[in-house]
Design a protein around this motif. Sequence first.
Motif, PDB file in Angstrom:
ATOM      1  N   ILE A 119      42.109  -8.675   7.195  1.00 40.96           N
ATOM      2  CA  ILE A 119      42.034  -8.528   5.743  1.00 40.96           C
ATOM      3  C   ILE A 119      42.877  -9.607   5.089  1.00 40.96           C
ATOM      4  N   CYS A 120      42.566  -9.891   3.834  1.00 40.54           N
ATOM      5  CA  CYS A 120      43.344 -10.877   3.069  1.00 40.54           C
ATOM      6  C   CYS A 120      44.356 -10.202   2.159  1.00 40.54           C
ATOM      7  N   CYS A 121      44.003  -9.010   1.670  1.00 43.64           N
ATOM      8  CA  CYS A 121      44.846  -8.297   0.710  1.00 43.64           C
ATOM      9  C   CYS A 121      45.194  -6.912   1.243  1.00 43.64           C
ATOM     10  N   VAL A 122      46.468  -6.560   1.173  1.00 50.31           N
ATOM     11  CA  VAL A 122      46.902  -5.248   1.643  1.00 50.31           C
ATOM     12  C   VAL A 122      46.281  -4.144   0.790  1.00 50.31           C
ATOM     13  N   VAL A 153      54.411  -1.939  -2.453  1.00 49.33           N
ATOM     14  CA  VAL A 153      53.898  -2.675  -1.289  1.00 49.33           C
ATOM     15  C   VAL A 153      53.734  -4.148  -1.638  1.00 49.33           C
ATOM     16  N   GLY A 154      54.380  -5.025  -0.852  1.00 48.16           N
ATOM     17  CA  GLY A 154      54.251  -6.461  -1.047  1.00 48.16           C
ATOM     18  C   GLY A 154      52.993  -7.009  -0.388  1.00 48.16           C
ATOM     19  N   SER A 155      52.747  -8.294  -0.576  1.00 50.09           N
ATOM     20  CA  SER A 155      51.576  -8.938   0.006  1.00 50.09           C
ATOM     21  C   SER A 155      51.795  -9.226   1.489  1.00 50.09           C
ATOM     22  N   LEU A 156      50.733  -9.636   2.137  1.00 50.69           N
ATOM     23  CA  LEU A 156      50.773  -9.952   3.567  1.00 50.69           C
ATOM     24  C   LEU A 156      51.103 -11.425   3.771  1.00 50.69           C
ATOM     25  N   GLU A 186      42.453   2.079   5.243  1.00 49.93           N
ATOM     26  CA  GLU A 186      43.160   2.968   6.160  1.00 49.93           C
ATOM     27  C   GLU A 186      44.647   3.041   5.807  1.00 49.93           C
ATOM     28  N   GLY A 187      45.216   1.898   5.415  1.00 47.67           N
ATOM     29  CA  GLY A 187      46.619   1.887   5.022  1.00 47.67           C
ATOM     30  C   GLY A 187      46.861   2.694   3.761  1.00 47.67           C
ATOM     31  N   ARG A 188      45.998   2.518   2.760  1.00 49.06           N
ATOM     32  CA  ARG A 188      46.151   3.267   1.503  1.00 49.06           C
ATOM     33  C   ARG A 188      46.062   4.767   1.758  1.00 49.06           C
TER      34      ARG A 188
END
Length: 414
Positions: free
Chosen positions: A234-237, A266-269, A242-244
């Motif tokens: 993925i490019c954006c968290v 939550v910060g970016s990846l 699944e994480g959300r």
Amino acid sequence: MKYKICLSHVNLATYSLLKEWLEEKFKDRLSVIDRAYSDEPIHIKIVQVSQLHDWVKVNRLKKHYDCYYILLLDEEWVNTSPLAIRLQIQSLLLNPVKKSAFFRSINEAIKVLDQQKIALIQVKGKKIISVHKTKMKLNESMEHYMLRRLLHEDVHSESEMMESLSLFNENEFPNTVCYVQGFIHLDSHPINENQAVQLICSNFKQEFQGIVPRVYFLPFRRSLIILFRQTDNICCVKDWKEGRATFEKIVERLLKEYRIQIYIGVGSLYNDPLLLHHSFKESKVARALPPYHEVSLRYFEEISKDPDIKKSTEYIEDHFSEEMTAKDVASHVNLSYSHFIRLFKKETGSTFSEYITFVRLRKSVWMLRYTDKTIEEVSDEVGFNTPNYFSSTFKKVIGITPREFRLTKEIIFV
């Protein structure tokens, strides 16, 4: 028994002095080995710490050699001495070392070795372990210390970065940072802070098991920094479904089962380890600003990057307690009213009224927690027309009334 002592990790001047002292008093009990990595069993290693990354070298040595360690810590790095405890170092001396102190340390090492009757054997190449060695995990505290340094931008060179990465197993170095804060409801069977912290960590570990390789926890007093490696393509968290869903499940369970309310930014990846501090900063910003969707879960990637909206939200932050309309702010950023309200809703996920209400509530939370002002005074200072409207709005968004909020306890992370 004559033990082998290695002096390979001290500078030349110190080496000559220590060798002279050893030959003077311990030539019948110790033989000196000069090589850093030897095929011979090592009983005592003396290592000099003259720069910060020497601690990483010590950590690496402990993975190769299970023996008695004596560290010579240069005085300018005395503030890092707690790392000796974390790494389970047996003896620590300030450098320049005094002869009497050095002799006492060597005598203690010999006494320990005599009592334990350590028999060292060689396994797997040059890795030396003792026959009575118990299984130990890689010292996590050293990993956490290096993560803290990265988050505070204390690692700059590529060589330092490589040293830091060597502490971590493959594919476990984090690329995403979360900023967590929370409080405990005291309305029924209240738990203490230590239990709350343990429950938060255990829930994150449990729910993210099998989703990410590993989860790291760094306490920052009023916040808990949670780091992990997101491995999906993925490019954006924020698009990681699944994480959300996992974040939301953790928030709901902690509140329902334990009366613990947490808020997550939550910060970016960032796959480049030297950029991990950006994710840390972003997670703090995300936690502080109004949410795009859920109050308890805020992604930095959902914060508007539109210059007009950024200018308008900054204006709201500066004038939140004043009478303010969408037309006022639209005029401030030189946009038509109709275009402004459409753009504002699209970029922030909230109407203008919802957004300014949340900003006022966030300011009121701080005042309720840290001042003795009455609810009426807080309501007036943050810009609500009446205390009743303030209380009803607070309960709608936060889930409890201002009076009930004052009965909660903020979680202070160790």
